[in-house]
Design an enzyme around this catalytic site. Sequence first.
Site, mmCIF file in Angstrom:
data_model
loop_
_atom_site.group_PDB
_atom_site.id
_atom_site.type_symbol
_atom_site.label_atom_id
_atom_site.label_comp_id
_atom_site.label_asym_id
_atom_site.label_seq_id
_atom_site.Cartn_x
_atom_site.Cartn_y
_atom_site.Cartn_z
ATOM 1 N N GLU A 60 0.194 -30.956 10.329
ATOM 2 C CA GLU A 60 -0.246 -30.189 9.080
ATOM 3 C C GLU A 60 -1.450 -29.197 9.407
ATOM 4 O OE1 GLU A 60 -0.592 -32.417 5.404
ATOM 5 O OE2 GLU A 60 -1.686 -30.768 4.338
ATOM 6 N N TYR B 260 0.691 -1.333 -0.002
ATOM 7 C CA TYR B 260 -0.070 0.107 -0.082
ATOM 8 C C TYR B 260 0.769 1.262 -0.156
ATOM 9 C CZ TYR B 260 -4.670 -1.587 0.316
ATOM 10 O OH TYR B 260 -6.023 -2.105 -0.026
ATOM 11 N N ASP C 260 -0.385 -35.525 5.842
ATOM 12 C CA ASP C 260 -1.126 -36.474 5.053
ATOM 13 C C ASP C 260 -0.481 -37.335 4.023
ATOM 14 O OD1 ASP C 260 -3.982 -33.731 4.352
ATOM 15 O OD2 ASP C 260 -3.628 -35.280 6.261
#
Lengths: 718, 373
Positions: free
Chosen positions: B201, B105, B253
């Site tokens: 995770e 910005y 996973d």
Amino acid sequence: MEAVSETTAKRRKGATAEEMATRQRDISVSEFFAKNRHLLGFDNPRKALLTAVKEAVDNSLDACEEASILPEIAVIIEDLQPDRPATAKSSRYRLTVVDNGPGIVRKQVENIFGRLLYGSKFHRLKMSRGQQGIGISAAGMYGLITTGRPMVIHTKPKAGSAAHHIELAMNTKTNRAEVTTDEEVKDFPPARLATITSGTRALVAEGGFVSPETFRTGTSVSIELEGRYQRGRGSVDEFLELTAIANPHARITFVPPSRDAGSEDDASILAHAEANAATKATATTETGGVVIYPRGVQDLPPETREIQPHPKGIELGILLQMLKDYEATEKGSLFNFLQERFCRVSSATAAQMCKAAGATSRTRAGDVEAPQAEKLFTFFQEVKLPPPPTDCLAPIGVRQLLAGLLKGVRAEFYAASSRSAEVYRGRPFQIEAAIAFGGDLPADEPARVIRFANRVPLLFQQSACSSFKAVLETGWKNYNLQQPRGSLPVGPLVIMLHMASVWVPFTSESKEAIADYDEIRKEMKLALMECGRKLGTYLNKRAKMRREGERRDVFERYIGEIAKAVGAITGEDAKRLYDALQVQAKRKTAVADQQLDEDGKVLREQGELDDDGVLIVPTAMSDAVVSAPVTVAMPELAAPPARAKAKPSTPASPKPASRSAAPSSKPPAKPASKPAPAALSKPSAKPAAKPAPAAPFKPVAPRPPAPRRPSQDGPTLF
Amino acid sequence: MAKKTNQSIAERDARTQKKIVELAQAISKMTLSGREPQLSIPTRTKSNTVWNRRKGILEMGDGTADRPLFDLKTAKQFMQTMLHASTIKDLIEAGKTSSLRGVFYKAKHTVAGTKENTFDTQDESDPILEDLEVALAALREELHVFAENRGSMVGNITIVDKGDEIDCRRMGSGGYALPSIVEPDVIQFKKCEAKFILHVEKGTVWNRFNEDRFWEKHNCILTHGAGQPPRGCRRLLQRLNQELGLPIICVLDNDPWGHYIYSVIKQGSISLAFESTRLAIPEAKFLGIRAKDFRQCGLDDAVKIDLTENDIKRAREIAAYPWFEGHKGWQKEIQAMLTNGFKMEVESLITKDISYVSEVYVPERLKAKDWLD
């Protein structure tokens, strides 16, 4: 012969040969044409007016050129029935054409104006406008038939002496003129012309309209005829506009009638006129309705020689006639006949020809029998001969083409090409082409094609004309233009084609369309392709410049930010950095600054003409391309400079391209077989051109096409 | 300690400022001497990434890309780089930090005299900041730019965070939110009894373990990275690993994405290869979920998720990573997954029992030291 009762209506009795014979008699030429006006171009009132103007103007131009005078012509059309109802199909007009030519000797006036098929040009193999007209007499005759009024002629062949005022009407039966008025007057040009309209009065006040100083000798013809003045395609306006383009050495003033029949009539024709508005002469001025087509160059076209026919260019019947004529006048041998009456026949060739005809070198021309003539004719077609001389042609020339187009069309890019002379069927011809692109021309419409033959505009039968077909057959896509198949290219484009020849082949008696000959078409396409290549190069350069301009825009935008950021970090003076970066940015995009180079020629003030056949008008180009440097405000630095992009200077109409202050360097020519011997002074007409400091024009000779530089190589032809 | 920290912060800042000024001065010098200014940014692409077998981490090569000003392709980026450099200097001078979006910005505005913006989206801005990091050889934290907090930690450890003492044993159900900047001058380790770190995770899995007080029962630290762990998380893990010698055990996973996460934690990533020395944990271990678990744990068919084309492609890519290529265990693991034809998430263990993962699965594997290296 049995007498037969007339009451037996059922049974038809045919006439006998004798009865028929009693009814037959000679038809005079004039009578014939009176009843076949369409053959001369007087089919309808609008065309009639145009044809009359055409004949008169052609005559004036030819006369001025032959007398080596820079032509100054005024065309005035007065509406004699201004209060007619709007539904009237035609009106009575008085057409007056005044020129500053050599004038006409009194003796010849009747012959020229009152006698059909009389003239000096028909017999000669010389490039001339007159080949295309039946002559001014026909216009006079038409006027007489439709209004009963005679032609009024003023002519002043000698600068110091009085002028002749003659009124005559043609007797169609005898094909002779009958003079009703014949007096000497001081008044030339006729004073009445100055006060015809408010516009002319204003011009006279400025000293610029049919002033006796300009018209020290000359001729003025007035014809009252039934016609129709309507603007648009095939109008007097278009004719004069195009004539001005093809004859930039002439200055033409046109005083139109006040009412335009077209504006009351067909709106579509007016739309046409509007569409043509952009192609209206740039530097033409309108003062109170008077249109002036100013002079573009100060040089007259080169003089042309008359040539003898070339053996390959004549027909058998003509050959027989020539033999007869020669016998009648010279009574010489066939051997001599061949060498004298034809070009490019050497004594060796003549000997060969005699042998082929089964004649000896001493055979008299008159003794040549028909079968021998046929053998001779056949031999003509087969023998190898050098092509005819081409100095009988006076092409318009690259510089003049550009000057003419520049005056006539408001565009940004002009290119011209003048091919070298070629031969078709034993007749020399030369093709020239020119194009104008961009500027004010409408961008979404098909190109406008303007055609000329021997400097005379061809206004009708466009699709039948070989020029037009050549344009269609040229691949304009190769030059960055759009072109739907089998169609004209689309874009802001005017294409001009000119054929100069001792004998222009037309498709019909109306002489509006050039007939197809392979040699001619080929030359036309080559000329168009040369122009197209130049245009292609220009468009590429322009696109590149635009890209470069954008590139520079990009850099310039960021430079401000970068200078500020770096300055903030290092504490150095941001302005100093900015300036240094600016210098680099300019260097990087030097192409945009360089404007156009090479084929485009570096732009100077008004775009000088050059012999390479290209002219660019910078002020007509769009903003994105003009070199004015883009200044982008430095963000938040002390006193930011003005933000606006520097706009190009307001487009001034291009100043007259002719810069040479010296008048034409031609010596006063002695008129050859003209009916009007005149002691000529140097061309007195000098336009009010500003004396410019730039180099005078280099002399122009018909050039071979400029050698192609490697960078210029476009796509392969054919 | 604070004083020392402050001192070192000041030193570090001074160093960074100097680097920025030097960069700008180089540009200025080039400009004023008439040469075209250009930046030289080390490239962060695969081709410029080298796997250092000895160290076991991905490193950045020497390749650089020139970013000249007067080239249409790079002109805008050149400008953006200088803008960010200026912003960062301002941040450092002010002694403040800003987020990535904040820097974006600050530099975003319309270029004077045009309608163009310096930046249009943050996606343009973030890579430029990374460019500066590598060009200046300074860490993002050293540039006073931080990213969003992601990831949580609980466990048997006490840390001091910007002067505040944080007891991670008493972080309730929420856990300590891992900040973006975890440098020694911000975070110090006070007291630690944990023996290892269990890194999972997802936050949901982490909740399971936290609710079951796994870290208490097994005396460890429990962290998660909210998927692909951000720098702060990786950096903290690495510090814990190196400074406190704590092994990192990952539970992710059983799919290419999980494998990739592990790979990044272990070796480093291509885009942050220049940071590998600070972020990579070559000793990290992969506990599960393993391809064999379907049978070994006797899982339901319902847990199977078919491998997509993309998954298969990705799996093969990962198998080709230099650090997995010669690794028999990993080759077998990936092959087993491909042979299975399906993938499994950690949550699939729920089909056995809600707390199966924290009470049975992980403890058993830990005990058996059944993990991949």
